[in-house]
Design an enzyme around this catalytic site. Structure first.
Site, mmCIF file in Angstrom:
data_model
loop_
_atom_site.group_PDB
_atom_site.id
_atom_site.type_symbol
_atom_site.label_atom_id
_atom_site.label_comp_id
_atom_site.label_asym_id
_atom_site.label_seq_id
_atom_site.Cartn_x
_atom_site.Cartn_y
_atom_site.Cartn_z
ATOM 1 N N TYR A 159 16.714 24.861 -33.015
ATOM 2 C CA TYR A 159 16.286 26.404 -32.405
ATOM 3 C C TYR A 159 15.874 25.842 -30.965
ATOM 4 O O TYR A 159 14.839 26.737 -30.614
ATOM 5 C CB TYR A 159 15.095 26.739 -32.937
ATOM 6 C CG TYR A 159 15.949 27.544 -34.474
ATOM 7 C CD1 TYR A 159 16.651 27.580 -34.886
ATOM 8 C CD2 TYR A 159 14.788 26.632 -35.978
ATOM 9 C CE1 TYR A 159 17.070 27.542 -35.991
ATOM 10 C CE2 TYR A 159 15.686 26.206 -37.017
ATOM 11 C CZ TYR A 159 16.520 26.824 -37.064
ATOM 12 O OH TYR A 159 17.077 27.426 -38.722
ATOM 13 N N LYS A 165 13.056 22.184 -50.142
ATOM 14 C CA LYS A 165 11.632 21.728 -49.906
ATOM 15 C C LYS A 165 10.582 20.900 -50.046
ATOM 16 O O LYS A 165 10.367 20.396 -49.852
ATOM 17 C CB LYS A 165 11.193 23.257 -49.911
ATOM 18 C CG LYS A 165 11.869 23.720 -48.114
ATOM 19 C CD LYS A 165 11.700 25.041 -47.417
ATOM 20 C CE LYS A 165 12.014 25.312 -46.683
ATOM 21 N NZ LYS A 165 12.736 24.866 -45.212
#
Length: 419
Positions: free
Chosen positions: A14, A271
């Site tokens: 990002y 995760k």
């Protein structure tokens, strides 16, 4: 570290190559602290994108990795099996809802979602039906790969620029009733109407249980999830629970589905599975789903990642799950939630703050305007903490082992920075 090379050649997530955000070089990590190259130690409020629940450099996880490394780091999973994977799958079957009996191991959370969607499509293909659509809710987030992006909100997410290239699925209004608020049956009406109108072409419903993650950090009423399960049963639609962000204790329950006392047909986890050490995920399915998938034309499930069932990752995941099985996480998360309930309302009084909310080891501060990432990141580091906001959301998901004074430093840093 050559930060100039990093800025010119290393493409961070990002981040623009034209105007890259500053990066802070980490030399080592211990407990809840990241040690920067310049000697500063900062408290990690993000658990390395929600994964490092036991903290960094954990002796038991370290030892599990070292022990496995001496045996074998990897072997293909096609036609071969090994103890770390068998043990991990046994643990996952034991700790997830009882109907989930088959475990498909994969590389990452996004891949687990891809696997779940492929399972649903192949399930209906085996039943002689073509069902190309998925139903989900707005403000959801399910990953960055193509199929995962297609069930992520196309208008309110980082994936909006791919609209028109991705398969178009069906998005119902997201739940509005807050977790601890009063339930209003109207909250599920749009979902119900869209399921009624399109059920014959819907392969599955996919939803993040209770907490919508990167799509908005929204925490919704358990009854919504309960109604979704009832409606899926009514229309014979598969329910996929994306527990990648919420699984392994983050919401105060081992899995967020437990808040609504429901069980999905397919569950995605990732995760925190390895305690933040290595990339690993899993997609679990009921016996009915798995057997139906394999009864079709292909005779098997058509998916097989190169690093599926990686022994090194499985060994660390086993050690991580053993730490969870000791049960300390439950009190740790309850203590974090209690402290967030005491400290976040004070931040909520600030003029620029729109809302504050919390559940388990999740604390969210929603602002009226998006943050300036470079400025706010520097302010947090200068305050001795690592918090990485996005858009209008400043949130923390600290490691479960965080001490009260360390958590206070995180919330105080948010208060000071926003002031």
């Amino acid at each position: 570290m050559d930060l100039e090379f990093d800025q010119q050649h290393v493409w961070h997530p990002y981040t623009s190559t034209l105007n890259p955000l500053p990066c802070y070089p980490v030399e080592s990590a211990e407990g809840v602290y990241l040690k920067l190259e310049d000697g500063r130690e900062i408290i990690d409020g993000m658990s390395s994108w929600w994964s490092t629940i036991h903290g960094y450099n954990h002796p038991e996880l370290n030892q599990a990795a070292k022990n496995q490394l001496d045996k074998m780091s990897h072997v293909m999973f096609g036609g071969i099996t090994h103890q770390p994977a068998v043990e991990l799958c046994r643990k996952l079957v034991d700790m997830t809802p009882e109907p989930l009996q088959h475990v498909f191991l994969a590389d990452s959370g996004s891949v687990a979602v891809e696997v779940s969607l492929k399972m649903a499509l192949q399930y209906w293909h085996a039943k002689g039906e073509r069902r190309p659509k998925f139903l989900t809710v707005k403000h959801g987030y399910h990953g960055d790969t193509f199929a995962a992006m297609s069930v992520t909100d196309p208008n309110n997410s980082m994936h909006s620029l791919y609209k028109g290239f991705l398969p178009e699925h069906i998005f119902a209004q997201s739940p509005e009733c807050p977790f601890n608020g009063e339930w209003n049956e109207d909250d599920v009406l749009d979902f119900k109407h869209k399921l009624e109108a399109n059920h014959s072409e819907i392969a599955a419903v996919i939803i993040e249980p209770i907490v919508q993650g990167a799509g908005g950090m929204r925490i919704y009423h358990p009854t919504f999830l309960k109604r979704v399960r009832e409606l899926c049963d009514q229309y014979g639609i598969l329910l996929i629970a994306d527990e990648i962000a919420t699984g392994f204790g983050r919401t105060g329950k081992l899995f967020a589905c437990e808040h609504a006392e429901i069980s999905p047909d397919i569950m995605c986890i990732g995760k925190a599975l390895t305690g933040g050490y290595m990339t690993l995920s899993a997609t679990l399915a009921t016996k009915h789903v798995a057997d139906t998938v394999c009864s079709g034309e292909a005779g098997c499930f058509m998916h097989g990642p190169t690093f599926m069932g990686n022994p090194l990752a499985c060994a660390v995941a086993n050690a991580s799950l053993e730490l969870l099985q000791k049960g300390h996480w439950h009190q740790q998360v309850a203590d974090i939630e209690k402290q967030l309930a005491e400290s976040l309302p004070e931040i909520g009084k600030l003029e620029k703050v729109k809302d504050v909310r919390w559940l388990g080891a999740i604390g969210v501060v929603e602002l009226h305007e998006p943050v300036n990432m470079a400025e706010i990141q520097k302010a947090f580091v200068d305050n001795g903490v690592w918090i990485r906001p996005f858009g209008t959301l400043v949130y923390i998901m600290p490691p479960f082992i965080i001490k009260p004074q360390e958590l206070s430093r995180l919330t105080l840093a948010i208060l000071r920075t926003l002031q």
